[in-house]
Write an enzyme that holds these catalytic residues in place. Structure first.
Site, mmCIF file in Angstrom:
data_model
loop_
_atom_site.group_PDB
_atom_site.id
_atom_site.type_symbol
_atom_site.label_atom_id
_atom_site.label_comp_id
_atom_site.label_asym_id
_atom_site.label_seq_id
_atom_site.Cartn_x
_atom_site.Cartn_y
_atom_site.Cartn_z
ATOM 1 N N LYS A 41 -9.202 -7.001 8.502
ATOM 2 C CA LYS A 41 -8.099 -6.607 9.374
ATOM 3 C C LYS A 41 -8.297 -7.289 10.714
ATOM 4 O O LYS A 41 -9.422 -7.568 11.101
ATOM 5 C CB LYS A 41 -8.084 -5.084 9.546
ATOM 6 C CG LYS A 41 -7.616 -4.387 8.286
ATOM 7 C CD LYS A 41 -7.634 -2.900 8.397
ATOM 8 C CE LYS A 41 -7.084 -2.288 7.102
ATOM 9 N NZ LYS A 41 -7.395 -0.865 6.990
ATOM 10 N N ASP A 61 -7.156 2.862 -3.012
ATOM 11 C CA ASP A 61 -7.885 2.939 -1.743
ATOM 12 C C ASP A 61 -8.192 4.406 -1.450
ATOM 13 O O ASP A 61 -7.279 5.224 -1.338
ATOM 14 C CB ASP A 61 -7.015 2.339 -0.622
ATOM 15 C CG ASP A 61 -7.740 2.242 0.711
ATOM 16 O OD1 ASP A 61 -8.898 2.697 0.814
ATOM 17 O OD2 ASP A 61 -7.132 1.708 1.670
ATOM 18 N N ASP A 118 -13.557 -1.876 3.342
ATOM 19 C CA ASP A 118 -12.608 -1.982 4.457
ATOM 20 C C ASP A 118 -13.325 -1.416 5.697
ATOM 21 O O ASP A 118 -13.943 -2.161 6.468
ATOM 22 C CB ASP A 118 -11.329 -1.200 4.085
ATOM 23 C CG ASP A 118 -10.330 -1.051 5.217
ATOM 24 O OD1 ASP A 118 -10.646 -1.432 6.354
ATOM 25 O OD2 ASP A 118 -9.214 -0.539 4.993
ATOM 26 N N GLY A 170 -3.540 -4.018 6.248
ATOM 27 C CA GLY A 170 -2.490 -3.668 7.199
ATOM 28 C C GLY A 170 -2.802 -2.334 7.844
ATOM 29 O O GLY A 170 -3.599 -1.553 7.310
ATOM 30 N N LYS A 178 -1.014 -1.104 -4.466
ATOM 31 C CA LYS A 178 -2.224 -0.330 -4.130
ATOM 32 C C LYS A 178 -1.777 1.085 -3.858
ATOM 33 O O LYS A 178 -0.813 1.301 -3.125
ATOM 34 C CB LYS A 178 -2.893 -0.966 -2.903
ATOM 35 C CG LYS A 178 -3.745 -0.042 -2.039
ATOM 36 C CD LYS A 178 -4.438 -0.829 -0.937
ATOM 37 C CE LYS A 178 -4.623 0.004 0.318
ATOM 38 N NZ LYS A 178 -5.180 -0.795 1.436
ATOM 39 N N LYS A 224 -2.978 5.024 -2.652
ATOM 40 C CA LYS A 224 -4.011 5.803 -1.978
ATOM 41 C C LYS A 224 -4.475 6.901 -2.922
ATOM 42 O O LYS A 224 -3.646 7.504 -3.634
ATOM 43 C CB LYS A 224 -3.437 6.427 -0.693
ATOM 44 C CG LYS A 224 -3.052 5.386 0.354
ATOM 45 C CD LYS A 224 -4.296 4.765 0.979
ATOM 46 C CE LYS A 224 -3.941 3.834 2.114
ATOM 47 N NZ LYS A 224 -5.129 3.272 2.768
ATOM 48 N N SER A 246 0.873 -1.164 0.000
ATOM 49 C CA SER A 246 0.000 0.000 0.000
ATOM 50 C C SER A 246 0.911 1.215 0.000
ATOM 51 O O SER A 246 1.733 1.371 0.902
ATOM 52 C CB SER A 246 -0.865 -0.042 1.261
ATOM 53 O OG SER A 246 -1.598 1.152 1.395
ATOM 54 N N GLU A 279 -11.000 0.527 -3.188
ATOM 55 C CA GLU A 279 -11.304 0.246 -1.791
ATOM 56 C C GLU A 279 -11.985 1.447 -1.143
ATOM 57 O O GLU A 279 -11.532 2.586 -1.292
ATOM 58 C CB GLU A 279 -9.968 -0.066 -1.090
ATOM 59 C CG GLU A 279 -10.083 -0.731 0.253
ATOM 60 C CD GLU A 279 -8.687 -1.057 0.822
ATOM 61 O OE1 GLU A 279 -7.743 -1.292 0.043
ATOM 62 O OE2 GLU A 279 -8.560 -1.054 2.052
HETATM 63 O O1 OSB Z 1 -7.040 1.763 4.618
HETATM 64 O O2 OSB Z 1 -5.827 0.041 4.556
HETATM 65 C C1 OSB Z 1 -6.023 1.186 4.958
HETATM 66 C C2 OSB Z 1 -2.954 2.378 6.900
HETATM 67 C C3 OSB Z 1 -3.549 3.054 7.930
HETATM 68 C C4 OSB Z 1 -4.924 3.159 7.964
HETATM 69 C C5 OSB Z 1 -5.700 2.574 6.967
HETATM 70 C C6 OSB Z 1 -5.102 1.863 5.942
HETATM 71 C C7 OSB Z 1 -3.710 1.798 5.895
HETATM 72 C C8 OSB Z 1 -2.979 1.152 4.822
HETATM 73 C C9 OSB Z 1 -1.588 0.695 5.155
HETATM 74 O O3 OSB Z 1 -3.387 1.038 3.693
HETATM 75 C C10 OSB Z 1 -1.345 -0.731 4.906
HETATM 76 C C11 OSB Z 1 -0.010 -1.129 5.469
HETATM 77 O O4 OSB Z 1 0.066 -1.467 6.678
HETATM 78 O O5 OSB Z 1 0.953 -1.108 4.720
HETATM 79 MG MG MG Z 2 -8.216 0.548 3.321
#
Ligand code: OSB
Ligand code: MG
Length: 363
Positions: free
Chosen positions: A262, A188, A238, A282, A161, A163, A135, A213
């Site tokens: 999660k 995401d 999510d 994560g 992925k 953001k 991510s 996402e």
């Molecule tokens: O939406 O998945 C998410 C990190 C913090 C809060 C929300 C999210 C995330 C990530 C990080 O996408 C995923 C990672 O731990 O690498």
């Molecule tokens: Mg997410």
């Protein structure tokens, strides 16, 4: 399993690179770790709550108070036959899933260590290696993002992925696809859009994304079902999936075609029943939470690469030994040692600890 004492710790860990989502930028983590001492065996859990209530309504300090006032006292001293019973025991407390999961996971690790069994086997996992994605947060420039993607692809990761948020979406996806037409790519939004933006979101369909996402509100399922009917791209939920029942509702109403699970939540049994693909999300975890994510990812229905990646992407030095490593094929090999399978570096944790509280049975 008799639970003699539970220790909460807050550790501070700076990230090697900031992580930015549509709700903000994180430079350093404040992580709540929980140790359950059960008949001389220590089990470790990590609370995935963030520093602020921006991803969810929980945050490090709310989890600390909820655990010390309401959750830990329920299990302390009493006999919890199995970690599997923990969730039911804590059900009088509404919500606070991340706080509950920290405690439950510590008990799972303790139970596995007591039985000299790897946690993934105790959970019923079947995989001996898991497939990894990354991510990648919002960067200061698209060039920086492209450089980062290049590095992660070279390291072997199997899914990228990114953001997205209004102003950092279609323009960015265009640049990525122009450079890499065929990589497995998803995005995401962390609830950055509303249903009024359906015409804009339709532009995402041209990029052949594995999924988008959580485009809409964090507590919504109904309007995601409407949006999914308008898009060819699969929606993955999510934030909205807060348990098995919401997962069932989301699948039945067609609000998503994929679910991100999660450790702070449940719902994988429902997804298995419906044959919907799931993957492990994560939360910028330290090695302790990462070990739990790895064990969870060995379950059969975790068929897509998760956001479970190498320790070194986040930390200068992780708090477990060995650190989590990813092979050039983008896989993590599952360890066969008891519990999560990673040794906790007590000395390093002690050095990183800024707050510590132990609750004992009968005290
Ligand atoms: O939406 O998945 C998410 C990190 C913090 C809060 C929300 C999210 C995330 C990530 C990080 O996408 C995923 C990672 O731990 O690498
Ligand atoms: Mg997410």
């Amino acid at each position: 399993m008799k639970i003699d004492a539970i220790t909460l710790r807050e550790i501070r860990m700076p990230l090697v690179h900031f992580f930015e989502t549509s709700f903000g930028r994180t430079y350093s983590r404040r992580i709540l770790l929980l140790t359950a001492q059960c008949d001389g065996v220590d089990g470790w859990g990590e609370c995935v709550a963030g520093e602020d209530p921006f991803y969810s309504n929980e945050w490090t300090d709310s989890a600390w108070l909820t655990l010390t006032h309401h959750l830990v006292p329920v299990v302390l001293g009493g006999k919890v036959d199995s970690a599997r019973d923990c969730a039911a025991l804590l059900s009088r407390v509404r919500g606070h899933r991340m706080a509950k999961a920290a405690l439950e996971n510590a008990l799972w690790d303790a139970e596995a260590r007591q039985k000299s069994m790897p946690l993934w086997k105790l959970l019923g996992g079947t995989r001996t290696e898991i497939s990894c994605g990354v991510s990648i947060g919002i960067q200061d420039s698209v060039e920086q993002l492209v450089d980062k993607i290049q590095i992660e692809l070279a390291a072997g990761y199997r899914r990228i992925k990114v953001k997205v948020k209004p102003g950092w979406d279609v323009n960015v996806l265009e640049k990525i696809r122009a450079r890499w037409a065929d990589i497995t790519l998803s995005c995401d939004a962390n609830s950055a859009y509303t249903l009024d933006q359906v015409e804009h979101l339709r532009n995402f369909d041209q990029f052949n994304l594995l999924m988008i996402e959580q485009p809409l509100w964090d507590d919504d399922i109904f309007y995601h079902a409407r949006l999914q009917k308008e898009l060819r791209t699969a929606i993955c939920l999510d934030e909205s999936i807060v348990g098995a029942r919401t997962a069932a509702i989301a699948v039945e109403t067609g609000a998503c075609r994929i679910i991100n699970i999660k450790v702070g939540r449940v719902g994988h049994d429902i997804c298995r029943a419906q044959k919907i693909p799931v993957w492990c999300g994560g939360m910028l975890e330290s090695g302790i939470g990462r070990g739990h994510n790895i064990a969870l990812s060995t379950l059969e229905n975790f068929s897509l690469p998760g956001d479970v990646s190498a320790s070194k992407r986040y930390w200068k030095e992780d708090i477990i030994d060995p650190e989590v490593e990813v092979s050039p094929q983008g896989m993590i090999a599952i360890r066969d040692q008891p519990g999560t399978g990673y040794r906790v570096k007590d000395n390093l944790i002690e050095k990183l600890t800024v707050r510590k509280e132990t609750l004992r049975a009968g005290a």
